[in-house]
Design a protein around this motif. Structure first.
Motif, short mmCIF file in Angstrom:
data_model
loop_
_atom_site.label_atom_id
_atom_site.label_comp_id
_atom_site.label_asym_id
_atom_site.label_seq_id
_atom_site.Cartn_x
_atom_site.Cartn_y
_atom_site.Cartn_z
N ASN A 34 43.84 44.76 41.31
CA ASN A 34 43.58 45.99 40.53
C ASN A 34 42.23 45.95 39.81
O ASN A 34 42.07 46.57 38.76
N THR A 35 41.29 45.22 40.36
CA THR A 35 39.95 45.12 39.78
C THR A 35 39.07 46.21 40.39
O THR A 35 39.17 46.52 41.57
N ASP A 36 38.21 46.76 39.58
CA ASP A 36 37.28 47.78 40.03
C ASP A 36 36.40 47.26 41.17
O ASP A 36 35.99 46.10 41.15
N ASP A 37 36.10 48.13 42.12
CA ASP A 37 35.28 47.75 43.28
C ASP A 37 33.92 47.19 42.87
O ASP A 37 33.38 46.30 43.53
#
Length: 110
Positions: A34-37
């Motif tokens: 769930n980490t930002d791209d």
């Protein structure tokens, strides 16, 4: 050469390709679920990974910014894990050549 598999790809794949792609990881094993791209992109860039994803956002980012990191775009829709493993194994030589080419940022595999 090491791959960084995005979360839209099963983490079970790593164990089935590690013989060809040593030191490869899934974002889950790095605590990046769930980490930002953007964060994944920067991590890959700083740690010499080639990103593997079905995510068109990485495709757009690669078109805008080039490399590093390099990006392998799996254009396969919803596919079983076995198909993804087969694609990565069957295209090993192509992926190695892609990683070594200075001018290419994106490799599309289907």
């Amino acid at each position: 050469m090491k791959l960084l598999l995005d979360e839209n790809i099963s983490d079970r794949i790593i164990n089935r390709i590690i013989d060809l792609y040593p030191d490869s990881h899934h974002v889950k094993s790095l605590g990046m679920t769930n980490t930002d791209d953007v964060v994944i992109w920067e991590y890959a860039k700083m740690n010499d990974f080639v990103i593997v994803s079905k995510d068109s956002d990485f495709h757009q980012r690669s078109l805008l910014y080039g490399h590093p990191p390099k990006f392998i775009y799996l254009r396969i829709g919803n596919s079983p894990t076995s198909k993804i493993v087969q694609i990565l194994r069957d295209n090993f030589e192509t992926i190695l050549k892609f990683a070594d080419r200075e001018t290419e940022s994106i490799l599309v595999l289907m």
